[in-house]
Design a protein around this motif. Structure first.
Motif, PDB file in Angstrom:
ATOM      1  N   UNK B 179       0.821  -1.197   0.000  1.00 57.95           N
ATOM      2  CA  UNK B 179       0.000   0.000   0.000  1.00 57.95           C
ATOM      3  C   UNK B 179       0.856   1.249   0.000  1.00 57.95           C
ATOM      4  N   UNK B 180       0.333   2.292  -0.604  1.00 60.24           N
ATOM      5  CA  UNK B 180       0.951   3.613  -0.567  1.00 60.24           C
ATOM      6  C   UNK B 180      -0.161   4.551  -0.996  1.00 60.24           C
ATOM      7  N   UNK B 181       0.023   5.834  -0.804  1.00 56.16           N
ATOM      8  CA  UNK B 181      -1.086   6.741  -1.117  1.00 56.16           C
ATOM      9  C   UNK B 181      -1.455   6.682  -2.600  1.00 56.16           C
ATOM     10  N   UNK B 182      -2.752   6.609  -2.881  1.00 57.05           N
ATOM     11  CA  UNK B 182      -3.195   6.583  -4.262  1.00 57.05           C
ATOM     12  C   UNK B 182      -4.082   7.765  -4.590  1.00 57.05           C
ATOM     13  N   UNK B 183      -4.464   8.524  -3.566  1.00 57.07           N
ATOM     14  CA  UNK B 183      -5.421   9.613  -3.745  1.00 57.07           C
ATOM     15  C   UNK B 183      -4.736  10.809  -4.417  1.00 57.07           C
ATOM     16  N   UNK B 184      -4.874  10.864  -5.706  1.00 61.72           N
ATOM     17  CA  UNK B 184      -4.325  11.925  -6.564  1.00 61.72           C
ATOM     18  C   UNK B 184      -3.289  12.830  -5.939  1.00 61.72           C
ATOM     19  N   UNK B 185      -3.732  14.013  -5.529  1.00 62.89           N
ATOM     20  CA  UNK B 185      -2.804  15.029  -5.044  1.00 62.89           C
ATOM     21  C   UNK B 185      -2.003  14.553  -3.832  1.00 62.89           C
ATOM     22  N   UNK B 186      -2.636  13.780  -2.950  1.00 60.25           N
ATOM     23  CA  UNK B 186      -1.937  13.318  -1.748  1.00 60.25           C
ATOM     24  C   UNK B 186      -0.843  12.326  -2.095  1.00 60.25           C
ATOM     25  N   UNK B 187      -1.005  11.621  -3.233  1.00 63.05           N
ATOM     26  CA  UNK B 187      -0.035  10.597  -3.623  1.00 63.05           C
ATOM     27  C   UNK B 187       1.244  11.199  -4.197  1.00 63.05           C
ATOM     28  N   UNK B 188       1.163  12.470  -4.621  1.00 64.13           N
ATOM     29  CA  UNK B 188       2.307  13.079  -5.294  1.00 64.13           C
ATOM     30  C   UNK B 188       3.575  12.995  -4.450  1.00 64.13           C
TER      31      UNK B 188
END
Lengths: 292, 423
Positions: B179-188
């Motif tokens: 897992x790792x952030x996938x939510x658009x802007x937060x994933x950057x």
């Protein structure tokens, strides 16, 4: 003793005047200021001062696909949620209009969603909706049904959000319609009975036309609110996944507080303002028809 | 006569309404207003402020806000010129450029920056002045379940090939392997290290280059891992959604910022014993081994402060060496060099954090996002590319064109703000 000068005669207007002016200022100023800013280019990221650009901000925002999508989404969210709320709410009101045991307790329970804070509601529903550890997918899996992505999938996010809105606001429509039903006179029902109308006929030709103005009032109140929905969507998805639950209000928030593009943010808000205004006027016209 | 009286009454009534804000009686005691973030360091400061007040005789009125609300509040107050803030916590990479450009930070010419890594101070510098005191550093790590690795007979991955193999092997029985952030802007921010390890960048000399073949390969890899082995709905997950999934035992590996270790193993929130949670460095990529290591929080002073001396006194106290050591003992990674050298700290801090920090400090890259004023909008634009990659498990044929389109949009933002190219 009292001389009838202008001030003495108009004391009752003069005393509340300061308060009235203050309130007007508080309500009118922000609207006018937003209108003013919408005709300017004002982006804090550029560090440049505000510049008057007439309709440029509007033209720019109209060309932005995200804006057009948001307009569509705002409409589908409002129509979907409010239609469901109106149908459900009216049904519940009709049930509550009869006498039965536990009616008051049921009314009380119905009131509860209304008093809950939207952000708290959003957080709780997010826990229910969580696809991995949430309650709803657990229920679906126990029943042997396929699981859903709920608010995490772009195809289901809008209906999932509508569901929260419906859960929270159906009671309001039910209560308003219930009040309307309580005020109906018995005579039309008696004549319908004498004429031998069936239950369904009585409902569609007597009850419904008589409470239609009430239902429409409830719909206006709800729809105006639903068009402006912000708290639940922001708390639950922030407009995501991607942009797939971005309504006009969320888009305006992003333009102002994440992109610091205040000119275009204001033009979105002015657009929304007129949208709500036109919509209300439209429904009011329909309502007049029923009052005749 | 009566008329005059009535008029006077009306005038005084309406005046009283508006006069309130303006009449401030001179006070003997100095007062400052401080805005803190809802961050472990903000929490620590809150408990210490009474000590500062007793020592200095300065009254501190503080408010705590969640990070995006903090930015929002500061921006609104500063932009409308109505600010009464004196000192505030600030995110250098997110809002530093914007605030410096608008002249909202006071220059900190008298502050002693000798104890800070110079690149951490440079981020908040313009011309000869520094504007931000670095507070907290943050680097990317990989949290992993030691017990699951042992059961599967796996070693902790050291490169991306091993990472993918481990993710595949660990994805079973309702547990997501990776897992790792996938939510658009937060994933950057989390994707950034993957891009660096593939040899790419977001911005190169202030030109957007995240559509380069290297960056695209990284975006595809990230999307493939998350789309194939990630938890359900990962494309809308940020750290606050991933943490509970990890804590309930449904996630085997999770790459995110180092600051979360204490929360991850908080035994009131998780059923997984702390002994089963490992902290490792991000595996290296085909062309690099540079996890981001950034100054996630700093502290600044308002240029509009009416009480600059008291504000400076507070700033110096809140960013002092002693306070840094105290924070480090609570596993809050601070920017000061001396805090990392402190023997007490080294003895008590989690060894995984000390090791990964040493690696990142040596090899890491000091940005985790495009460093520009319009970073908020740029993150949303890059986020669209990330989500497309996750949704197609990295296979989308549209990806190069989409990335090129978004890179152009980011370049347009840089141009509009006068930040394109150069440097």
């Amino acid at each position: 003793m009292i001389k009838s000068g202008f001030f003495e005669r108009n004391l009752k207007y003069l005393f509340p005047l300061p308060a009235l002016l203050f309130v007007l200022l508080l309500m009118v100023f922000p609207v006018l200021y937003t209108l003013f800013v919408s005709f300017t280019e004002w982006t804090l990221t550029s560090g440049r001062p505000m510049k008057f650009v007439a309709l440029d901000s509007y033209l720019k925002i109209m060309r932005e696909p995200r804006f057009l999508d948001a307009v569509g989404r705002t409409f589908s969210f409002t129509v979907g949620a409010v239609v469901a709320e109106a149908v459900l709410g009216t049904t519940i009101a009709l049930v509550l209009n009869r006498e039965f045991k536990g009616k008051n307790a049921l009314k009380f329970i119905l009131l509860l969603p209304l008093v809950a804070t939207p952000v708290a509601v959003g957080i709780v529903f997010n826990l229910f909706y969580d696809p991995t550890i949430g309650f709803l997918n657990y229920v679906l899996s126990v029943l042997g049904l396929p699981q859903s992505g709920w608010v995490t999938a772009s195809s289901t996010v809008l209906p999932s959000l509508m569901l929260v809105d419906i859960w929270q606001w159906t009671p309001m429509i039910a209560l308003i319609v219930l009040a309307g039903l309580a005020g109906l006179s018995n005579e039309p029902y008696e004549s319908a009975k004498v004429d031998g109308a069936s239950g369904a006929q009585t409902f569609f030709h007597v009850t419904l036309p008589m409470i239609m103005p009430t239902i429409l009032t409830a719909i206006i109140l709800r729809a105006v609110d639903a068009l402006k929905t912000y708290d639940i969507i922001y708390a639950m998805t922030g407009g995501g996944p991607g942009y797939s639950s971005e309504t006009l209000n969320i888009l305006a928030y992003k333009y102002s507080f994440e992109y610091f593009n205040l000119g275009q943010a204001s033009s979105i808000l002015v657009f929304l303002f007129f949208l709500v205004l036109l919509f209300s006027l439209g429904v009011m016209k329909i309502r007049k028809k029923f009052e005749l | 006569m009566k008329r005059v009286l009535v008029m006077l009454l009306i005038a005084s009534l309406s005046f009283a309404l508006f006069a309130q804000g303006a009449s401030e009686a001179p006070k003997a005691q100095q007062e400052i207003r401080v805005l803190l973030a809802n961050h472990p360091y903000g929490e620590l400061l809150k408990t210490k402020i009474p000590e500062f007040e007793a020592q200095s005789g300065i009254k501190v009125n503080f408010e705590s806000l969640q990070e995006s609300q903090l930015t929002q509040k500061l921006t609104t107050e500063f932009a409308t010129g109505s600010s009464t803030v004196d000192v505030f916590m600030t995110r250098p990479l997110q809002e530093g450029l914007l605030f410096i450009k608008n002249g909202w930070y006071a220059p900190l010419d008298t502050y002693d920056f000798a104890d800070y890594p110079s690149n951490s101070v440079d981020i908040g510098r313009k011309g000869n002045s520094a504007f931000i005191v670095p507070l907290i550093t943050e680097w990317q790590v990989m949290y992993y379940r030691k017990d699951l690795f042992a059961q599967a007979g796996l070693k902790v991955p050291t490169n991306f090939t091993e990472l993918e193999a481990a993710a595949k092997a660990l994805t079973k029985d309702g547990v997501a392997g990776f897992g790792s952030r996938g939510k658009g802007a937060a994933a950057v921010t989390q994707l950034s290290s993957y891009i660096y390890n593939y040899g790419g960048l977001y911005l190169d000399k202030n030109v957007a280059v995240f559509d380069s073949p290297e960056a695209l390969e990284a975006i595809r890899f990230y999307g493939r891992l998350l789309g194939t082995y990630g938890p359900q709905g990962v494309a809308s997950m940020s750290w606050e959604n991933l943490m509970p999934v990890f804590q309930t035992g449904k996630l085997a590996m999770w790459t995110d910022a180092s600051v979360f270790y204490d929360q991850v193993v908080d035994q009131t929130k998780t059923a997984i014993p702390a002994a089963n949670v490992g902290v490792a460095q991000l595996p290296k990529g085909p062309k690099g081994d540079s996890p981001f290591i950034v100054v996630s929080w700093g502290m600044g002073m308002s240029s509009k402060s009416k009480n600059p001396d008291a504000a400076m006194q507070f700033l110096s106290w809140a960013t002092s060496k002693e306070m840094a050591v105290e924070a480090m003992l609570k596993n809050i990674p601070m920017a000061r060099n001396s805090a990392w050298a402190n023997a007490d700290v080294r003895a008590k801090m989690h060894p995984g954090l000390i090791e990964t920090q040493a690696h990142a400090a040596k090899n890491g890259y000091p940005y985790d996002r495009p460093f520009m004023s319009a970073v908020g909008q740029a993150r949303d634009l890059i986020g669209e590319v990330i989500i497309e990659s996750i949704n197609t498990k990295g296979t989308s044929t549209k990806l190069p064109a989409l990335a090129a389109e978004k890179a152009k949009a980011v370049n347009d933002l840089l141009k509009a703000d006068g930040e394109y190219g150069g440097n």
